[in-house]
Design an enzyme around this catalytic site. Structure first.
Site, short mmCIF file in Angstrom:
data_model
loop_
_atom_site.label_atom_id
_atom_site.label_comp_id
_atom_site.label_asym_id
_atom_site.label_seq_id
_atom_site.Cartn_x
_atom_site.Cartn_y
_atom_site.Cartn_z
N CYS A 1 -74.99 14.69 -3.84
CA CYS A 1 -74.33 13.63 -3.07
C CYS A 1 -75.33 12.51 -2.78
O CYS A 1 -76.51 12.61 -3.13
CB CYS A 1 -73.78 14.19 -1.76
SG CYS A 1 -75.07 14.77 -0.64
N CYS B 1 -78.61 13.48 -1.14
CA CYS B 1 -79.57 14.17 -1.99
C CYS B 1 -80.33 13.17 -2.87
O CYS B 1 -81.53 13.28 -3.05
CB CYS B 1 -78.87 15.18 -2.90
SG CYS B 1 -77.69 16.22 -2.04
#
Lengths: 323, 81
Positions: free
Chosen positions: B10, B13
């Site tokens: 995502c 991250c």
């Protein structure tokens, strides 16, 4: 409390932009400036407070609280739903959280109470509701989110649906590392909180401003009561329609609440608006796709149906209480 | 030095990975980077929140995006021992 903000908005509108006082444009501009500043101040304060409280909780701690004490199952549900509010949660973490909880022996239903409460009681939504409608509505929002999480979790627990969890979940070996809680000084907590709050507001501000902007537009051009027929108290399907409509709209959560007061003026009832907002925050499509990795379609559908029904019932309840 | 970011890919991250790369670059530390997306591997670190930062198989923290400066501190400490 917001008198200086009002003074500032007046100053900008009448002295800087030189818009004559009393005109339609001036009241719209003045309203837009005042509302934007007020909402961002309250949003900042509320997100900061919640984020700060959250630095004391972690999912690891929550898991330990829920799995170690062999408490009454109903108390476990209530505890899980309460912890759902205060634990930091990013929807990307739904899958590892789910596996971590199930692995620790926490019952499926209790895990769901937690997983539902976390996105349902959303700090941005809470901040905006408080900013726009005051304490009463904000408290009702938290309360109903908690009730939905607790009841949905209990129902899922009662249905014995473990077989609809993907098999590999039970096979995964979770490292038995005793998670070392980071030692945090108050200063570090504060700076972390501030950093997170700023990050979050950076992420949502555009939606909030667009929401206020659309609200201002509706304010000027759409007559009061225009939606009363299709979304008012007299349409028995309005709440259901609003809930279904909210599911695919995840990213606009922050933009919807500034609109709700306008919805109200246009004739949408409060419960219908709240259902819409809860469905936006709690039943998001992206999260469903993530959860599909650990839940078989059947359980996913049951989860969505139970939470959806909870939201719909809440909507009708509010329409009864608040109208 | 092996630096791993655990997470489903995502935005958070990606941001953490970016910050970690920048931190290593600024410190001129030779490091290899790896994104760990496999849920079984993520769980094998005992992590429940993503993104998480792992340096040389040691879990540094999980559940937040640290800034470049903070990661630099961590890398200095890990490289020093």
């Amino acid at each position: 409390m917001f008198l200086p903000v009002q003074k500032f908005a007046d100053f900008l509108t009448y002295s800087i932009f030189k818009i004559p006082q009393g005109s339609k444009l001036s009241s719209a501009v003045n309203f837009f400036i005042f509302d934007t500043i007020k909402i961002f101040i309250l949003l900042f304060v509320i997100v900061f407070i919640i984020t700060f409280i959250r630095t004391f909780f972690s999912p690891e701690k929550t898991r330990d609280i829920l799995s170690h004490r062999k408490q009454n199952i109903y108390i476990a549900h209530i505890l899980a739903a309460l912890l759902g509010i205060v634990t930091p949660f990013c929807s990307c973490s739904a899958v590892p959280l789910f596996i971590g909880f199930v692995e620790a022996g926490i019952p499926l239903g209790v895990t769901f109470s937690y997983l539902i409460a976390a996105p349902m009681v959303n700090e941005v939504a809470l901040g905006l509701l408080y900013a726009n409608f005051g304490l009463k509505i904000a408290i009702i929002y938290v309360f109903s989110g908690e009730i939905i999480a607790i009841v949905s979790g209990i129902l899922i627990g009662k249905l014995n649906l473990e077989r609809y969890v993907e098999d590999y979940v039970f096979k995964i070996k979770v490292a038995n590392v005793q998670y070392q809680e980071e030692k945090k000084t108050l200063k570090k907590r504060m700076s972390e909180t501030l950093e997170f709050t700023v990050q979050l507001i950076k992420k949502v501000w555009i939606f909030v401003v667009v929401g206020i902007g659309i609200g201002a537009f509706l304010h000027g051009y759409i007559p009061t009561g225009a939606l009363a027929k299709i979304a008012g108290k007299n349409n028995p399907f309005a709440v259901i329609f609003a809930t279904v409509l909210g599911i695919p709209l995840y990213s606009n959560a922050a933009g919807i609440i500034p609109l709700v007061s306008e919805f109200k003026r246009l004739g949408v009832s409060m419960g219908t608006s709240l259902s819409f907002m809860m469905s936006v925050t709690a039943l998001s499509l992206p999260e469903m796709i993530l959860l599909r990795r650990v839940l078989k379609p059947r359980l996913l559908a049951i989860f969505a149906a139970i939470v959806g029904c909870g939201i719909i019932i809440t909507g009708y309840l509010f329409n009864l209480i608040l109208e | 030095m092996v630096i791993k970011v655990l997470g489903g890919g995502c935005a958070n991250c990606k941001k953490l990975m970016e910050n970690a790369k920048k931190a290593a670059e600024e410190l001129e530390i030779q490091a290899s980077f790896e994104e760990v997306k496999d849920i079984e591997k993520i769980m094998s670190y005992g992590v429940m929140r993503t993104p998480a930062l792992v340096v040389d198989e040691k879990l540094i923290f999980s559940g937040r995006v640290a800034g470049v400066e903070e990661i630099k501190e961590v890398l200095k400490k890990e490289a020093g021992k």
